[in-house]
Scaffold this active site. Structure first.
Site, PDB file in Angstrom:
ATOM      1  N   GLU A 111      45.713 -27.451  55.158  1.00 22.96           N
ATOM      2  CA  GLU A 111      44.512 -26.757  55.621  1.00 22.96           C
ATOM      3  C   GLU A 111      43.495 -26.555  54.504  1.00 22.96           C
ATOM      4  O   GLU A 111      42.356 -26.176  54.753  1.00 22.96           O
ATOM      5  CB  GLU A 111      44.889 -25.384  56.204  1.00 22.96           C
ATOM      6  CG  GLU A 111      45.564 -25.450  57.557  1.00 22.96           C
ATOM      7  CD  GLU A 111      44.695 -26.117  58.610  1.00 22.96           C
ATOM      8  OE1 GLU A 111      43.534 -25.711  58.777  1.00 22.96           O
ATOM      9  OE2 GLU A 111      45.190 -27.055  59.264  1.00 22.96           O
ATOM     10  N   ARG A 162      33.161 -49.071  38.415  1.00 27.84           N
ATOM     11  CA  ARG A 162      32.218 -50.191  38.347  1.00 27.84           C
ATOM     12  C   ARG A 162      31.122 -49.955  37.312  1.00 27.84           C
ATOM     13  O   ARG A 162      30.530 -50.905  36.806  1.00 27.84           O
ATOM     14  CB  ARG A 162      31.599 -50.448  39.714  1.00 27.84           C
ATOM     15  CG  ARG A 162      32.573 -50.979  40.747  1.00 27.84           C
ATOM     16  CD  ARG A 162      31.911 -51.156  42.107  1.00 27.84           C
ATOM     17  NE  ARG A 162      30.782 -52.072  42.054  1.00 27.84           N
ATOM     18  CZ  ARG A 162      30.883 -53.385  42.056  1.00 27.84           C
ATOM     19  NH1 ARG A 162      32.077 -53.956  42.113  1.00 27.84           N
ATOM     20  NH2 ARG A 162      29.799 -54.153  42.008  1.00 27.84           N
TER      21      ARG A 162
END
Length: 245
Positions: free
Chosen positions: A115, A152
């Site tokens: 939760e 990247r």
């Protein structure tokens, strides 16, 4: 750069460093990705990482102690990291944030589950990030997305020219791509790409990038700062449209 991912499912997450350009970057020593099992930082024999929520309610909440012990371990080993918590309540992750995170020496990504995470963990968190307005079973997939996008921009992982042509660089989408054969089911590759004229090819690709962005993502198009080259590409695009009229 070092990226550390904290999760209760390390085998699930480790795949992020086993394929493609990231795998090669890890092998070349340009990038380090470490996966830490949150259960290794518990102190009971059951390796408990969750408990019932105070105040009642459905589901379980992740305990603060394992996160803090893991954080202390990272600080002692590498120095203070920049800490990201994956959360549907977080700031929307994008290319700009990926570039920002890629400049951090040590990035620690915490994966939530159940939760949610005990709110006291937020005291060690620098940035909450969401990858979209939907809920996942846990933060692992989001952490992998963040890890991939950030990697990247680490120098040497991807060629700089390739990065400049990626979608969202300078608020533009990428141009169309073609490969052999030149004619497939009567569909032809644009003649300019076969011309060998690199200046014309560059201008054509830029015009197509601008067109795609204006049509598919006008919000990005309006943010784009137009250069002299962009204006030349727009002229080429408008002339092409005028010929079709």
């Amino acid at each position: 750069m070092r990226i550390i991912i904290a999760t209760i499912f390390p085998d699930f997450v480790k795949v992020v460093k086993e394929y493609g350009v990231i795998s090669q970057a890890v092998k070349d020593g340009k990038l380090e990705i470490e996966i830490l099992n949150l259960r290794d930082f518990t102190q009971d024999k059951h390796k408990t990482v969750d408990d019932y929520p105070y105040g009642g309610g459905p589901g379980m909440v992740m305990k603060p102690e394992p996160f803090y012990r893991l954080y202390d371990y990272v600080v002692e080993k590498y120095g203070k990291p920049f800490v990201v918590m994956t959360s549907p309540q977080g700031e929307r992750f994008d290319n700009k944030i990926a570039m920002f995170l890629s400049k951090k020496e040590n990035l620690l990504i915490l994966c939530g589950r159940y939760e949610g995470v005990d709110e006291r963990v937020m005291k060690i968190v620098d940035l909450e990030l969401s990858i979209g307005d939907y809920v996942l079973s846990g933060g692992e997939l989001a952490a992998m997305v963040i890890c991939d996008a950030v990697s990247r921009f680490v120098p040497g992982v991807v060629e700089e020219e390739s990065l400049r042509q990626d979608s969202f660089f300078n608020n533009l989408l990428d141009h169309p791509h073609y490969t052999r054969p030149a004619i497939f089911r009567e569909m032809k590759v644009p003649e300019v790409l076969l011309s060998g004229n690199h200046e014309e090819i560059e201008l054509y690709r830029l015009s197509e990038s601008l067109k795609r962005t204006a049509i598919k993502r006008p919000d990005l198009f309006l943010k784009h700062e137009f250069t002299e080259k962009d204006k030349q590409a727009l002229i080429l695009l408008i002339r092409g449209l005028d010929k079709k009229c």
